[in-house]
Design a protein around this motif. Structure first.
Motif, PDB file in Angstrom:
ATOM      1  N   ILE A   2       8.181   9.268   4.602  1.00 11.84           N
ATOM      2  CA  ILE A   2       8.486   9.526   3.182  1.00 11.84           C
ATOM      3  C   ILE A   2       7.173   9.551   2.399  1.00 11.84           C
ATOM      4  CG2 ILE A   2       9.682   8.687   1.138  1.00 11.84           C
ATOM      5  CD1 ILE A   2      11.642   7.265   3.099  1.00 11.84           C
ATOM      6  N   ASP A   3       7.043  10.577   1.562  1.00 11.01           N
ATOM      7  CA  ASP A   3       5.837  10.718   0.755  1.00 11.01           C
ATOM      8  C   ASP A   3       5.883   9.726  -0.410  1.00 11.01           C
ATOM      9  OD1 ASP A   3       3.597  11.618  -0.553  1.00 11.01           O
ATOM     10  OD2 ASP A   3       4.655  13.247  -1.549  1.00 11.01           O
ATOM     11  N   LYS A   4       4.895   8.843  -0.415  1.00 12.05           N
ATOM     12  CA  LYS A   4       4.865   7.802  -1.460  1.00 12.05           C
ATOM     13  C   LYS A   4       4.732   8.390  -2.861  1.00 12.05           C
ATOM     14  CE  LYS A   4       3.476   3.381   0.438  1.00 12.05           C
ATOM     15  NZ  LYS A   4       2.431   2.348   0.410  1.00 12.05           N
ATOM     16  N   ILE A  23       3.222   1.865  -6.920  1.00  7.53           N
ATOM     17  CA  ILE A  23       3.198   2.825  -5.803  1.00  7.53           C
ATOM     18  C   ILE A  23       1.898   3.635  -5.819  1.00  7.53           C
ATOM     19  CG2 ILE A  23       4.281   4.937  -4.884  1.00  7.53           C
ATOM     20  CD1 ILE A  23       6.132   2.797  -4.246  1.00  7.53           C
ATOM     21  N   PHE A  24       1.543   4.178  -7.008  1.00  5.78           N
ATOM     22  CA  PHE A  24       0.325   5.009  -7.085  1.00  5.78           C
ATOM     23  C   PHE A  24      -0.921   4.174  -6.771  1.00  5.78           C
ATOM     24  CE2 PHE A  24       2.930   7.592 -10.333  1.00  5.78           C
ATOM     25  CZ  PHE A  24       3.439   8.401  -9.329  1.00  5.78           C
ATOM     26  N   ASN A  25      -0.896   2.915  -7.206  1.00  6.41           N
ATOM     27  CA  ASN A  25      -2.006   2.001  -6.875  1.00  6.41           C
ATOM     28  C   ASN A  25      -2.146   1.824  -5.372  1.00  6.41           C
ATOM     29  OD1 ASN A  25      -3.792   0.895  -8.736  1.00  6.41           O
ATOM     30  ND2 ASN A  25      -2.175  -0.298  -9.700  1.00  6.41           N
ATOM     31  N   GLU A  26      -0.985   1.612  -4.718  1.00  2.81           N
ATOM     32  CA  GLU A  26      -0.989   1.428  -3.253  1.00  2.81           C
ATOM     33  C   GLU A  26      -1.591   2.657  -2.560  1.00  2.81           C
ATOM     34  OE1 GLU A  26       2.941   0.558  -1.833  1.00  2.81           O
ATOM     35  OE2 GLU A  26       3.064  -1.314  -2.983  1.00  2.81           O
ATOM     36  N   ILE A  27      -1.201   3.845  -3.025  1.00  2.00           N
ATOM     37  CA  ILE A  27      -1.709   5.080  -2.411  1.00  2.00           C
ATOM     38  C   ILE A  27      -3.227   5.136  -2.543  1.00  2.00           C
ATOM     39  CG2 ILE A  27      -1.693   7.621  -2.488  1.00  2.00           C
ATOM     40  CD1 ILE A  27       1.133   7.390  -3.770  1.00  2.00           C
ATOM     41  N   LEU A  28      -3.724   4.818  -3.758  1.00  7.28           N
ATOM     42  CA  LEU A  28      -5.167   4.922  -4.009  1.00  7.28           C
ATOM     43  C   LEU A  28      -5.966   3.833  -3.286  1.00  7.28           C
ATOM     44  CD1 LEU A  28      -5.059   6.010  -7.746  1.00  7.28           C
ATOM     45  CD2 LEU A  28      -5.777   7.403  -5.795  1.00  7.28           C
ATOM     46  N   GLU A  29      -5.310   2.701  -3.032  1.00  5.98           N
ATOM     47  CA  GLU A  29      -5.977   1.662  -2.239  1.00  5.98           C
ATOM     48  C   GLU A  29      -6.160   2.149  -0.797  1.00  5.98           C
ATOM     49  OE1 GLU A  29      -3.805  -1.987  -2.688  1.00  5.98           O
ATOM     50  OE2 GLU A  29      -4.449  -2.196  -4.788  1.00  5.98           O
ATOM     51  N   GLN A  30      -5.109   2.836  -0.297  1.00  4.36           N
ATOM     52  CA  GLN A  30      -5.172   3.352   1.081  1.00  4.36           C
ATOM     53  C   GLN A  30      -6.111   4.553   1.178  1.00  4.36           C
ATOM     54  OE1 GLN A  30      -1.062   4.137   1.938  1.00  4.36           O
ATOM     55  NE2 GLN A  30      -0.572   1.980   2.292  1.00  4.36           N
ATOM     56  N   ASP A  31      -6.060   5.415   0.141  1.00  2.00           N
ATOM     57  CA  ASP A  31      -6.899   6.624   0.155  1.00  2.00           C
ATOM     58  C   ASP A  31      -7.439   6.876  -1.251  1.00  2.00           C
ATOM     59  OD1 ASP A  31      -8.131   9.034   0.348  1.00  2.00           O
ATOM     60  OD2 ASP A  31      -6.365  10.190   0.952  1.00  2.00           O
TER      61      ASP A  31
END
Length: 221
Positions: A2-4, A23-31
């Motif tokens: 699933i696309d975050k 959610i957007f924070n989590e994405i930016l932490e990962q990438d």
């Protein structure tokens, strides 16, 4: 998988801004180089009125990938909300140049030009917005206003009429139709339109004034 980003957008649409931000924070932490997450975060910040931070996020997305039309569109909307119509216009133009073919971007580009007093330049963009979405009452209304300002009254009337067809509770469309008919010396039609506007919005000062002027005209003739 699933696309975050999609999940974050869903939260935004539901008005769950804190969940979306997480959610957007989590994405930016990962990438930290995910431009889509920066765009989505920018849209989220703009939605809660944090315009300066929103623009920083859109700019970061553009820095990572300057071919993303939606980043320019987001920045354009945010600048427009700040009444910086020149920067807004530049960003909308760039979005169009990069292939964004949505009614909204053409409408907003037209609105920028109208705000900058460049009504003639705005016309083709209003026209394109309506071609892409003929059911947008605000696009028809603003296009009508723009035409009326350029004294193209015959061309403006069908767009005010279309606005009313799409929303018969639009007092400003009735008012402007009244002005158009008064301009064409069709006083009875003008009076009817001013009254329609006042039925919807009794405190519509301009419509009340228009009605008074037409009634005075009738008394004198």
């Amino acid at each position: 998988m699933i696309d975050k980003n999609s999940i974050g957008i869903q939260y935004m649409q539901q008005g769950k801004y804190e969940e979306a931000a997480r959610i957007f924070n989590e994405i930016l932490e990962q990438d930290p180089n995910d431009p889509i997450a920066y765009i989505n975060f920018g849209n989220l910040l703009a939605a809660v009125g944090e315009n300066v931070r929103a623009i920083a996020f859109f700019n970061k997305a553009i820095e990572i990938d300057d071919s993303l039309a939606t980043a320019y569109f987001g920045a354009g909307n945010t600048y427009y909300n700040q009444e910086d119509y020149v920067k807004a216009k530049d960003n909308f133009e760039q979005a169009v140049k990069l292939g964004l073919q949505e009614a909204d971007v053409y409408f907003m580009l037209a609105m920028c030009l109208a705000q900058l007093g460049q009504e003639k330049l705005a016309l083709p963009y209003f026209q394109r917005a309506i071609e892409l979405n003929d059911l947008d009452e605000e696009a028809h209304f603003q296009y009508g206003l723009c035409l009326a300002l350029l004294e193209m009254v015959d061309e403006a009337i069908p767009h005010f009429e279309k606005t009313i067809e799409l929303n018969d509770e639009h007092p400003d469309a009735y008012y402007n139709l009244g002005v158009a008919y008064a301009f064409k010396d069709q006083s009875e039609k003008a009076l009817e339109m001013f009254e329609n506007a006042l039925n919807i919005q009794p405190d519509h000062f301009l419509a009340a004034n228009g009605k008074k002027n037409v009634e005075e005209f009738f008394r004198k003739h």
